[in-house]
Design a protein around this motif. Structure first.
Motif, PDB file in Angstrom:
ATOM      1  N   ASN A 188     -79.515   4.298  11.566  1.00  0.00           N
ATOM      2  CA  ASN A 188     -80.166   5.380  10.854  1.00  0.00           C
ATOM      3  C   ASN A 188     -80.839   5.080   9.559  1.00  0.00           C
ATOM      4  O   ASN A 188     -81.363   5.983   8.779  1.00  0.00           O
ATOM      5  CB  ASN A 188     -79.288   6.696  10.613  1.00  0.00           C
ATOM      6  CG  ASN A 188     -78.179   6.338  10.024  1.00  0.00           C
ATOM      7  OD1 ASN A 188     -77.966   5.465   9.471  1.00  0.00           O
ATOM      8  ND2 ASN A 188     -77.329   7.488   9.730  1.00  0.00           N
ATOM      9  N   ARG A 189     -80.803   3.914   9.042  1.00  0.00           N
ATOM     10  CA  ARG A 189     -81.250   3.535   8.038  1.00  0.00           C
ATOM     11  C   ARG A 189     -82.572   2.653   8.075  1.00  0.00           C
ATOM     12  O   ARG A 189     -83.145   1.646   7.135  1.00  0.00           O
ATOM     13  CB  ARG A 189     -80.111   2.780   7.044  1.00  0.00           C
ATOM     14  CG  ARG A 189     -79.325   3.705   6.543  1.00  0.00           C
ATOM     15  CD  ARG A 189     -78.030   3.033   5.960  1.00  0.00           C
ATOM     16  NE  ARG A 189     -78.352   2.221   4.991  1.00  0.00           N
ATOM     17  CZ  ARG A 189     -77.249   1.622   4.451  1.00  0.00           C
ATOM     18  NH1 ARG A 189     -75.983   1.729   4.919  1.00  0.00           N
ATOM     19  NH2 ARG A 189     -77.532   0.900   3.184  1.00  0.00           N
TER      20      ARG A 189
ATOM     21  N   LYS B  66     -85.205   8.421   9.010  1.00  0.00           N
ATOM     22  CA  LYS B  66     -84.457   9.584  10.080  1.00  0.00           C
ATOM     23  C   LYS B  66     -83.669  10.253   9.190  1.00  0.00           C
ATOM     24  O   LYS B  66     -83.706  11.621   9.541  1.00  0.00           O
ATOM     25  CB  LYS B  66     -83.741   8.759  10.969  1.00  0.00           C
ATOM     26  CG  LYS B  66     -84.286   7.915  11.789  1.00  0.00           C
ATOM     27  CD  LYS B  66     -83.414   7.183  12.926  1.00  0.00           C
ATOM     28  CE  LYS B  66     -84.229   6.046  13.775  1.00  0.00           C
ATOM     29  NZ  LYS B  66     -83.422   5.331  14.596  1.00  0.00           N
ATOM     30  N   THR B  67     -82.997  10.076   8.198  1.00  0.00           N
ATOM     31  CA  THR B  67     -82.381  11.133   7.349  1.00  0.00           C
ATOM     32  C   THR B  67     -82.990  10.953   5.999  1.00  0.00           C
ATOM     33  O   THR B  67     -83.547   9.844   5.286  1.00  0.00           O
ATOM     34  CB  THR B  67     -80.902  10.643   7.386  1.00  0.00           C
ATOM     35  OG1 THR B  67     -80.693   9.390   6.893  1.00  0.00           O
ATOM     36  CG2 THR B  67     -80.317  10.859   8.772  1.00  0.00           C
ATOM     37  N   GLU B  68     -82.457  11.871   5.101  1.00  0.00           N
ATOM     38  CA  GLU B  68     -82.866  12.001   3.530  1.00  0.00           C
ATOM     39  C   GLU B  68     -81.917  11.245   3.031  1.00  0.00           C
ATOM     40  O   GLU B  68     -80.796  11.690   2.622  1.00  0.00           O
ATOM     41  CB  GLU B  68     -83.223  13.430   3.200  1.00  0.00           C
ATOM     42  CG  GLU B  68     -83.670  13.432   1.884  1.00  0.00           C
ATOM     43  CD  GLU B  68     -83.888  14.850   1.390  1.00  0.00           C
ATOM     44  OE1 GLU B  68     -84.422  15.188   0.031  1.00  0.00           O
ATOM     45  OE2 GLU B  68     -84.088  15.756   2.129  1.00  0.00           O
ATOM     46  N   ILE B  69     -82.255  10.159   2.307  1.00  0.00           N
ATOM     47  CA  ILE B  69     -81.462   9.208   1.373  1.00  0.00           C
ATOM     48  C   ILE B  69     -82.226   8.874   0.029  1.00  0.00           C
ATOM     49  O   ILE B  69     -83.222   8.545  -0.055  1.00  0.00           O
ATOM     50  CB  ILE B  69     -81.029   8.030   1.956  1.00  0.00           C
ATOM     51  CG1 ILE B  69     -80.226   8.282   3.522  1.00  0.00           C
ATOM     52  CG2 ILE B  69     -80.040   7.108   1.323  1.00  0.00           C
ATOM     53  CD1 ILE B  69     -80.111   7.034   4.232  1.00  0.00           C
TER      54      ILE B  69
ATOM     55  N   THR C 178     -76.773   0.615   9.015  1.00  0.00           N
ATOM     56  CA  THR C 178     -76.430   1.185  10.362  1.00  0.00           C
ATOM     57  C   THR C 178     -77.963   1.503  10.826  1.00  0.00           C
ATOM     58  O   THR C 178     -79.079   1.341  10.226  1.00  0.00           O
ATOM     59  CB  THR C 178     -75.746   2.739  10.087  1.00  0.00           C
ATOM     60  OG1 THR C 178     -76.677   3.177   9.382  1.00  0.00           O
ATOM     61  CG2 THR C 178     -74.536   2.438   9.910  1.00  0.00           C
TER      62      THR C 178
ATOM     63  N   TYR D  66     -86.513   6.587   0.686  1.00  0.00           N
ATOM     64  CA  TYR D  66     -86.410   6.197   1.972  1.00  0.00           C
ATOM     65  C   TYR D  66     -86.996   7.345   2.848  1.00  0.00           C
ATOM     66  O   TYR D  66     -86.740   8.376   2.624  1.00  0.00           O
ATOM     67  CB  TYR D  66     -84.937   6.033   2.254  1.00  0.00           C
ATOM     68  CG  TYR D  66     -84.665   6.067   3.851  1.00  0.00           C
ATOM     69  CD1 TYR D  66     -85.220   4.806   4.447  1.00  0.00           C
ATOM     70  CD2 TYR D  66     -83.859   6.808   4.522  1.00  0.00           C
ATOM     71  CE1 TYR D  66     -85.042   4.722   5.834  1.00  0.00           C
ATOM     72  CE2 TYR D  66     -83.648   6.729   6.011  1.00  0.00           C
ATOM     73  CZ  TYR D  66     -84.201   5.542   6.569  1.00  0.00           C
ATOM     74  OH  TYR D  66     -83.976   5.437   7.933  1.00  0.00           O
TER      75      TYR D  66
ATOM     76  N   ASN E 219     -77.009   7.199  -4.083  1.00  0.00           N
ATOM     77  CA  ASN E 219     -76.112   6.574  -3.081  1.00  0.00           C
ATOM     78  C   ASN E 219     -75.374   5.388  -3.584  1.00  0.00           C
ATOM     79  O   ASN E 219     -75.869   4.240  -2.862  1.00  0.00           O
ATOM     80  CB  ASN E 219     -76.646   6.676  -1.745  1.00  0.00           C
ATOM     81  CG  ASN E 219     -75.561   6.576  -0.502  1.00  0.00           C
ATOM     82  OD1 ASN E 219     -74.481   6.069  -1.028  1.00  0.00           O
ATOM     83  ND2 ASN E 219     -75.971   6.689   0.649  1.00  0.00           N
TER      84      ASN E 219
END
Length: 428
Positions: free
Chosen positions: A292-293, A256-259, A290, A253, A264
């Motif tokens: 942020n994904r 915005k965030t490291e996923i 959400t 991904y 997960n």
């Protein structure tokens, strides 16, 4: 006297310069049928001391000391060239040769690759290579070969066109596949029969398995945009072709965030479904979404053959006041969100081009309008201020030896100076 295994067609040749005339009761070539009794008679007009005998080409031990050549019955090895020889004393006076052909049903059908027969009726090849299947068969007349792939006739070959109507110990038909791909895998079989024995159809089967890298089966799916609605689930679908079945080796991904969706498991899941040979459906589940994904995702598939397959897709926020997302049935019958998005929302590159083009055209029109307006309100040059002045309105002032000066502007002065005039006064 019995001659085991000989029947034939005779190719007659005349040799020598004798006076005797040899006559055969069969014309060359002559075709006999395997399993049926037959004979060929040879007679000559000669004195009582002459003899008639038979020889077979290529068999030095064969001798038949009688004018009638008997086949009881005709057998497959009997094909060949036979020569009737007339001798008078120690002098050979005349001979004739006849070619004997033996008709028999198709037998010994086999499929091989590079002269190697398949022991287990299967063959494995890696995509990109070339393969040549050879169907070998015996029979006469030369058989007709039909090739099939997964039950569909792909090629028909009349071997008589290749070999002519001549006897051979065997015939062969070649089936070539160049630059093998996954779709070339399947069951191949050759079917052989000849016109003389319509009930003698034989076939041989081989299964060809192609090891192939994963490729996108539905090309337009390679890069997509999917709507994201807070708290809901979005399912991304891809269909690929591969052998063996590929694995998801990476799922990234870029947002915005490291996923890492592979680890997960509470928010992400992937499932495989198979619909037919070498066709697999991949589903990527995104739970409880959400804001942020949103962003770009990448999935890497590999089965260890040669190359991996990289697939990308984007999750984009859907308007909270938009229409309710459509639903569709999953591969396993479960109702899921439709990955094509909602009505009135632009998801593809074509839509983006249209909007960008419209904005550019609007800006261009606005610039043209402003340029035209500025041209209209631009002030006239100073040099034309006095072009239309009425001389009758000029005021004359009387002074002693006075002079009056015509009104002029700087540009008029420059024109006078160009004419070598040092001043512009006019006497009263």
């Amino acid at each position: 006297m019995k001659i085991s295994g000989y029947s034939g067609v005779l190719l007659v040749g005349v040799f020598g310069l004798g006076t005797a005339v040899i006559t055969l009761n069969r014309s060359s070539p002559w075709e006999g049928v395997a399993g049926v009794d037959a004979s060929i008679s040879c007679s000559a007009s000669c004195s009582s001391s002459c003899t008639v005998s038979w020889r077979k080409e290529g068999e030095h031990t064969f001798q038949w000391g009688n004018g009638t050549l008997l086949f009881q019955p005709v057998e497959i090895p009997d094909h060949g060239n036979y020569t009737c020889i007339h001798s008078e004393g120690e002098t050979q006076s005349e001979n004739k040769t006849i070619e004997v052909l033996v008709n028999y049903p198709t037998t010994n059908v086999s499929i091989s690759l590079k002269n190697k027969t398949f022991s287990n009726a299967s063959y494995t090849v890696t995509e990109g290579n070339n393969i040549t299947l050879m169907c070998s068969v015996n029979g006469f007349p030369p058989p007709i070969i039909k090739w099939y792939k997964d039950g569909v006739n792909t090629n028909t070959e009349y071997l008589e066109n290749q070999y002519g109507r001549h006897q051979h110990d065997g015939f062969a038909s070649l089936y070539r596949v160049t630059d093998v791909r996954c779709k070339d895998g399947g069951t191949y079989f050759c079917q052989a029969n000849n016109t003389a024995f319509s009930q003698s159809t034989l076939d041989k089967t081989v299964k060809v398995e192609v090891k192939c890298d994963p490729v996108l089966y539905d090309v337009p799916e390679k890069s997509k945009v999917y709507p994201l609605v807070k708290g809901e689930t979005t399912v991304v679908n891809f269909t690929v072709q591969a052998n063996p079945k590929p694995l998801v080796v990476a799922w990234r991904y870029f947002g915005k965030t490291e996923i890492n969706p592979l680890t997960n498991i509470s928010d992400y899941e992937h499932r495989w479904y198979s619909s037919s040979d070498n066709i697999y459906h991949l589903q990527l589940f995104h739970y409880d979404l959400t804001d942020n994904r949103t962003g770009l995702y990448s999935v890497v598939l590999s089965n260890g053959i040669r190359y991996s397959l990289n697939l990308t897709y984007t999750l984009s926020i859907e308007s909270e006041h938009g229409t309710t997302p459509h639903t569709s049935t999953d591969f396993n019958g479960t109702t899921q969100r439709n990955e094509t998005g909602v009505e009135g929302y632009c998801h593809d590159i074509k839509c983006t081009y249209i909007i960008s083009g419209g904005l550019f055209l609007a800006v261009l029109i606005l610039v043209l309008i402003l340029a035209t307006a500025l041209k209209v309100v631009r002030p006239a040059p100073v040099e034309h201020i006095y072009d239309d002045v009425d001389e009758s309105l000029m005021v004359h002032v009387d002074v002693n030896e006075g002079r009056y000066i015509h009104p002029f502007d700087p540009y008029s002065l420059l024109r006078y100076l160009d004419r070598d005039m040092s001043y512009m006064e006019t006497a009263v």
